[in-house]
Design a protein around this motif. Structure first.
Motif, short mmCIF file in Angstrom:
data_model
loop_
_atom_site.label_atom_id
_atom_site.label_comp_id
_atom_site.label_asym_id
_atom_site.label_seq_id
_atom_site.Cartn_x
_atom_site.Cartn_y
_atom_site.Cartn_z
N SER A 28 29.52 -10.95 -0.86
CA SER A 28 29.76 -10.07 0.26
C SER A 28 29.11 -11.14 1.43
O SER A 28 28.45 -11.76 1.53
N ASN A 29 29.75 -10.94 2.62
CA ASN A 29 29.48 -11.38 3.91
C ASN A 29 28.37 -10.65 4.62
O ASN A 29 28.40 -9.44 4.58
N ILE A 30 27.36 -11.44 5.21
CA ILE A 30 26.30 -10.47 6.02
C ILE A 30 26.27 -11.48 7.29
O ILE A 30 26.47 -12.60 7.29
N SER A 31 25.46 -10.86 8.31
CA SER A 31 25.07 -11.60 9.65
C SER A 31 23.60 -11.28 9.53
O SER A 31 22.82 -10.38 9.23
N VAL A 32 22.91 -12.46 9.99
CA VAL A 32 21.48 -12.42 9.96
C VAL A 32 20.96 -12.52 11.27
O VAL A 32 21.58 -12.99 12.35
N LYS A 33 20.22 -11.20 11.39
CA LYS A 33 19.71 -10.97 12.83
C LYS A 33 18.40 -11.70 13.45
O LYS A 33 18.32 -12.32 14.32
N ARG A 34 17.37 -11.81 12.36
CA ARG A 34 16.19 -12.61 12.70
C ARG A 34 15.31 -12.66 11.36
O ARG A 34 15.67 -11.89 10.58
N SER A 35 14.56 -13.62 11.25
CA SER A 35 13.56 -13.75 10.12
C SER A 35 12.20 -13.87 10.84
O SER A 35 11.94 -14.38 11.95
N ASN A 36 11.02 -13.36 9.97
CA ASN A 36 9.97 -13.35 10.41
C ASN A 36 8.86 -13.77 9.09
O ASN A 36 9.47 -13.00 8.08
N LEU A 37 7.88 -14.41 9.12
CA LEU A 37 7.01 -14.28 8.00
C LEU A 37 5.72 -13.51 8.44
O LEU A 37 5.12 -13.65 9.55
#
Length: 114
Positions: A28-37
């Motif tokens: 499926s398709n997704i949209s990434v909003k943000r990433s954080n560690l």
């Protein structure tokens, strides 16, 4: 005669058992909003089919990386496949650049966002 039968049966069984788990994969398709560690855990906020989810992995593990905002594809792995004990997914590039499209970018746990 028995050797000839085994010569055909063994490869057939191998093909059946090696291909069957792949049939359960959902792409499926997704949209990434943000990433954080955060404390060694990578958390990627995504939207899939209009619902918010998180992709989570252990920072420093192979296949655990921050994803830039944008469009991607995920593949849900069958139960008991993959690196994590959760709903394990692989993330692939969904780029307009044909060289990048289909490139595996990482492996994560898929969890519903709180």
């Amino acid at each position: 005669m028995k050797k000839a039968a085994a010569f055909f049966i063994v490869p057939a069984l191998f093909l059946i058992f090696s291909v069957t788990p792949l049939l359960g994969q959902e792409r499926s398709n997704i949209s990434v909003k943000r990433s954080n560690l955060n404390n060694g855990v990578m958390v990627v906020d995504i939207v899939r089919n209009g619902k918010a989810y998180q992709l989570i992995c252990n920072g420093g593990m192979p296949g655990c990386s921050a994803l830039q905002g944008g469009k991607y594809q995920i593949v849900e792995l069958p139960k008991n496949f993959g690196m994590y004990e959760c709903k394990d997914v692989e993330v692939y590039a969904d780029s307009s650049d044909s060289e990048q499209r289909g490139t595996k970018l990482g492996e994560y746990c898929l969890e519903a966002a709180d």
